[in-house]
Write a protein that holds these residues in place. Structure first.
Motif, short mmCIF file in Angstrom:
data_model
loop_
_atom_site.label_atom_id
_atom_site.label_comp_id
_atom_site.label_asym_id
_atom_site.label_seq_id
_atom_site.Cartn_x
_atom_site.Cartn_y
_atom_site.Cartn_z
N ILE A 3 0.83 -1.19 0.00
CA ILE A 3 0.00 0.00 0.00
C ILE A 3 0.87 1.25 0.00
N ARG B 215 -0.92 -5.24 -8.39
CA ARG B 215 -1.95 -6.27 -8.49
C ARG B 215 -3.22 -5.60 -9.02
N PHE C 274 -5.36 7.38 -4.71
CA PHE C 274 -4.95 6.71 -5.94
C PHE C 274 -4.51 7.67 -7.02
N THR D 220 -0.27 0.17 -9.07
CA THR D 220 -0.63 -1.05 -8.37
C THR D 220 0.14 -2.26 -8.92
N SER E 55 -5.09 -9.07 -5.23
CA SER E 55 -5.85 -7.92 -5.71
C SER E 55 -5.99 -6.90 -4.58
N LEU E 56 -6.33 -5.68 -4.97
CA LEU E 56 -6.71 -4.64 -4.01
C LEU E 56 -8.12 -4.22 -4.38
N LEU F 17 -7.15 -6.24 0.82
CA LEU F 17 -5.96 -6.70 0.12
C LEU F 17 -5.95 -8.22 0.15
N THR G 124 -12.38 -2.74 -13.02
CA THR G 124 -11.07 -3.30 -12.70
C THR G 124 -9.99 -2.69 -13.58
N TRP G 125 -8.89 -2.33 -12.93
CA TRP G 125 -7.70 -1.87 -13.64
C TRP G 125 -6.62 -2.93 -13.46
N TYR H 176 -0.02 6.49 -7.91
CA TYR H 176 -0.26 5.14 -7.41
C TYR H 176 -0.12 4.14 -8.54
N PHE I 152 -6.56 -3.71 -9.43
CA PHE I 152 -7.26 -2.77 -8.56
C PHE I 152 -8.72 -2.80 -8.94
N VAL J 268 -11.60 -1.60 2.30
CA VAL J 268 -10.44 -1.83 1.44
C VAL J 268 -9.86 -3.20 1.79
#
Length: 234
Positions: free
Chosen positions: A18, A155, A147, A153, A38-39, A53, A183-184, A151, A157, A51
């Motif tokens: 994070i 994994r 974000f 990621t 994933s987050l 993780l 989802t990204w 940010y 997001f 949130v």
């Protein structure tokens, strides 16, 4: 390194992921219970968000199997990893408060962790409630910080809109959608991130950038695997 120490080390590595952000009542696991790292940010109608993780362990590996079992069975190690995750989120939330006109925080004592085994994969989900993550603007919810500020990621997001809401707009372009999710992919730069949610009954808006027929039929669980290096630990 003992299996307990290894378990804590792997768990803390997930929590510290994070830290990629420049500068989430008791938390429950998000509705999107992926079996992949994933987050997941599950936004609530009042602007708070859960949130979660997700970290995974390869149970065919003796070292990771022992680490997973140690974390699951050692109350002290489990509490330490969960608290560290929430403390890291709270630090990020308080820093992000300086960039928005509302106070963000994460109640550390309300964080939780859950365990699951899916075949040869051990799944650990750390969850915490992030107060005021989304700005409430009339009947709209807007998510930007933390974000939006550099940010990246490691994994997938995943953003989940509250019941009765749909995603009305998002930057950068979304890679995949579900009924009420966006989802990204892992590795996506979220610099300048903004997601707007509005009341509606049609799920995620079809006109969002990055949405098409192919994306529409992809499940969130499938999306979690896109672009992801298949690593079984955080």
């Amino acid at each position: 390194m003992s299996s307990t120490h290894r378990a804590v080390a792997l768990a803390l590595a997930a929590a510290l992921a994070i830290g990629a952000v420049a500068g989430p009542a008791v938390a429950k696991p998000a509705q999107n219970e992926n079996d992949e790292p994933s987050l997941v940010v599950e936004v609530q109608a009042d602007g708070d968000a859960v949130v979660t993780l997700t970290a995974t362990y390869d149970l065919t590996s003796e070292a990771e199997r022992d680490a997973f079992a140690s974390l699951q069975n050692d109350g002290s190690a489990r509490e330490n990893a969960t608290r560290r995750y929430a403390e890291r989120l709270d630090s990020v939330a308080r820093n992000a408060s300086d960039r928005v006109d509302r106070e963000m925080r994460v109640p550390v004592d309300e964080a939780s962790v859950s365990f699951d085994e899916r075949g040869d994969v051990g799944v650990v989900r750390y969850s915490a409630t992030w107060k005021n993550l989304a700005a409430v603007e009339g009947d709209r919810l807007v998510v930007t910080e933390p974000f939006a500020s550099n940010y990246d990621t490691d994994r997938p997001f995943v953003l989940i809109a509250p019941d009765g809401y749909e995603l009305a707009g998002a930057t950068p372009a979304v890679d995949a959608e579900g009924e009420t999710t966006a989802t990204w992919d892992a590795g996506t730069s979220l610099d300048g991130f903004e997601a707007t949610m509005e009341p509606g009954d049609s799920g995620v808006a079809d006109s969002l950038p990055g949405f098409g027929v192919g994306a529409a039929v992809a499940s969130v669980a499938g999306a979690a695997a896109l672009g992801l290096r298949r690593r079984r630990s955080p």
